[in-house]
Design a protein around this motif. Structure first.
Motif, short mmCIF file in Angstrom:
data_model
loop_
_atom_site.label_atom_id
_atom_site.label_comp_id
_atom_site.label_asym_id
_atom_site.label_seq_id
_atom_site.Cartn_x
_atom_site.Cartn_y
_atom_site.Cartn_z
N MET A 86 1.24 -1.63 0.06
CA MET A 86 -0.41 0.33 0.42
C MET A 86 1.02 1.03 0.17
N GLY A 87 0.67 2.11 -0.86
CA GLY A 87 1.24 3.97 -1.18
C GLY A 87 0.69 4.65 -0.24
N ILE A 88 1.02 5.32 0.13
CA ILE A 88 0.26 6.82 0.71
C ILE A 88 1.19 7.58 -0.05
N CYS A 89 0.31 9.12 -0.43
CA CYS A 89 0.57 10.15 -0.45
C CYS A 89 1.11 10.14 -1.94
N VAL A 90 2.72 10.39 -1.93
CA VAL A 90 3.53 10.56 -3.19
C VAL A 90 3.84 8.75 -3.33
N GLY A 91 4.15 8.36 -1.79
CA GLY A 91 4.09 6.83 -1.95
C GLY A 91 3.07 6.00 -2.98
N MET A 92 1.96 6.86 -3.28
CA MET A 92 1.12 5.95 -4.01
C MET A 92 1.94 7.01 -5.56
N GLN A 93 1.68 8.27 -5.78
CA GLN A 93 2.43 8.63 -7.32
C GLN A 93 3.51 7.74 -7.52
N ILE A 94 4.50 7.63 -7.31
CA ILE A 94 5.91 7.32 -7.38
C ILE A 94 5.30 5.82 -8.09
N LEU A 95 4.07 4.53 -7.71
CA LEU A 95 3.78 3.80 -8.85
C LEU A 95 3.44 4.35 -9.83
N PHE A 96 3.18 5.26 -10.85
CA PHE A 96 3.39 5.44 -12.05
C PHE A 96 4.65 5.52 -12.76
N ALA A 97 3.79 5.75 -14.39
CA ALA A 97 5.11 5.78 -14.68
C ALA A 97 5.81 6.92 -15.04
N ARG A 98 5.44 7.82 -14.69
CA ARG A 98 6.58 9.27 -14.21
C ARG A 98 5.79 10.59 -13.41
N GLY A 99 6.43 11.33 -13.48
CA GLY A 99 6.53 12.74 -12.07
C GLY A 99 6.47 13.95 -12.65
N ILE A 100 5.74 14.80 -13.36
CA ILE A 100 6.45 15.80 -13.75
C ILE A 100 6.41 17.14 -12.23
N GLU A 101 8.02 17.34 -12.96
CA GLU A 101 7.54 18.35 -10.93
C GLU A 101 8.69 19.77 -11.51
N GLY A 103 8.94 21.07 -14.37
CA GLY A 103 9.08 21.04 -15.74
C GLY A 103 10.35 19.27 -16.06
N VAL A 104 10.25 19.01 -15.13
CA VAL A 104 11.48 18.16 -15.02
C VAL A 104 11.14 17.21 -14.93
N GLU A 105 10.67 16.16 -15.95
CA GLU A 105 10.35 14.48 -16.11
C GLU A 105 11.37 14.02 -15.15
N SER A 106 11.25 13.07 -14.27
CA SER A 106 11.08 11.97 -14.00
C SER A 106 10.82 10.30 -13.73
N GLU A 107 11.05 9.30 -14.25
CA GLU A 107 10.90 7.84 -14.17
C GLU A 107 10.07 7.70 -12.98
N GLY A 108 8.93 6.71 -12.64
CA GLY A 108 8.27 6.57 -11.34
C GLY A 108 8.66 4.83 -11.81
N LEU A 109 7.57 4.07 -10.46
CA LEU A 109 7.99 2.73 -10.96
C LEU A 109 7.26 1.98 -12.31
N ASP A 110 6.70 2.48 -12.93
CA ASP A 110 5.52 1.88 -13.48
C ASP A 110 4.71 0.85 -13.81
N GLU A 111 4.03 0.36 -12.63
CA GLU A 111 3.42 -0.76 -12.19
C GLU A 111 1.72 0.17 -12.70
N TRP A 112 2.15 1.20 -12.91
CA TRP A 112 0.23 1.69 -13.24
C TRP A 112 1.42 2.66 -14.28
N PRO A 113 0.18 2.98 -15.20
CA PRO A 113 0.54 4.25 -16.85
C PRO A 113 -0.11 5.24 -16.09
N GLY A 114 0.48 6.27 -16.72
CA GLY A 114 -0.19 7.77 -16.32
C GLY A 114 1.10 8.86 -15.70
#
Length: 218
Positions: A86-101, A103-114
């Protein structure tokens, strides 16, 4: 005389990788009936009944900290074996493919696309109590009223759920939404992997019920 058989508490590890309110999560899980340990030890994290991954701060920094603690590998291995995470807050966000903060794109764990992107609202961050729209049959929100409120603190979110399940043999993920400006993903139940954008450990009785529901599935 009937003998009472003691019920074994579920063992939950709060993964300690340097990003997250681990003590608040520990206390909330203990109140919900779990046997809780805060650690980054590989064996304990792998063997626990449930693994909770908190997260506070920037997406890229959380990912870096998680990888340094081998948390990415632990999460992948647990899910491959159907072991609850179970992920909480940013612990949920990093389960997705990428994050943009910024203007910088970072790779996530890619358990879910998005993509995790800035909230589209007049007031950011989204800080405070809000209701959610949980799907029918949700186990995570079982026993909770439709007007239950949860505590959010975030400036980024996923606005578009992209994972589709076409096979009749696979159960479609249950996605819960909330709205701050534009609707965003507030929680996901997807097999052994569950997550919330809000903080259940800071959400009073509603959050306690939600954590009890998760522990009950372990």
């Amino acid at each position: 005389m009937e003998l009472s058989i003691p019920v074994k508490k579920r063992q939950v590890v709060v993964f300690d990788y340097g990003f997250g309110n681990v003590r608040s999560a520990e206390r909330a899980l203990a109140r919900a009936g779990a046997d809780v340990e805060i650690t980054r030890d590989y064996g304990r994290a792998m063997n626990a009944d449930g693994l909770l991954v908190p997260g506070v701060g920037a997406f890229a920094a959380c990912m870096q900290g998680l990888k340094q603690a081998r948390g990415d590998w632990i999460i992948e291995r647990r899910l491959a074996g159907g072991r609850p995470v179970m992920g909480i807050c940013v612990g949920m966000q990093i389960l997705f493919a990428r994050g943009i903060e910024h203007g910088v794109e970072s790779e996530g764990l890619d358990e879910w696309p998005g993509t995790v992107e800035p909230l589209q609202a007049e007031i950011v961050p989204h800080m405070g109590w809000n209701t959610v729209d949980a799907p029918t049959g949700s186990e995570l929100f079982a026993g909770l009223d439709a007007d239950a409120r949860f505590y959010f603190v975030h400036s980024y979110a996923v606005h578009d759920w992209q994972l589709e399940t076409h096979s009749p043999l696979l159960q479609a993920p249950k996605v819960t939404w909330s709205t701050h400006g534009k609707p965003f993903v507030a929680a996901v139940e997807n097999g052994a992997l569950w997550a919330t954008q809000f903080h259940p450990e800071k959400s009073g009785d509603a959050g306690a019920q939600l954590l009890t529901n998760w522990i009950g599935t372990l």
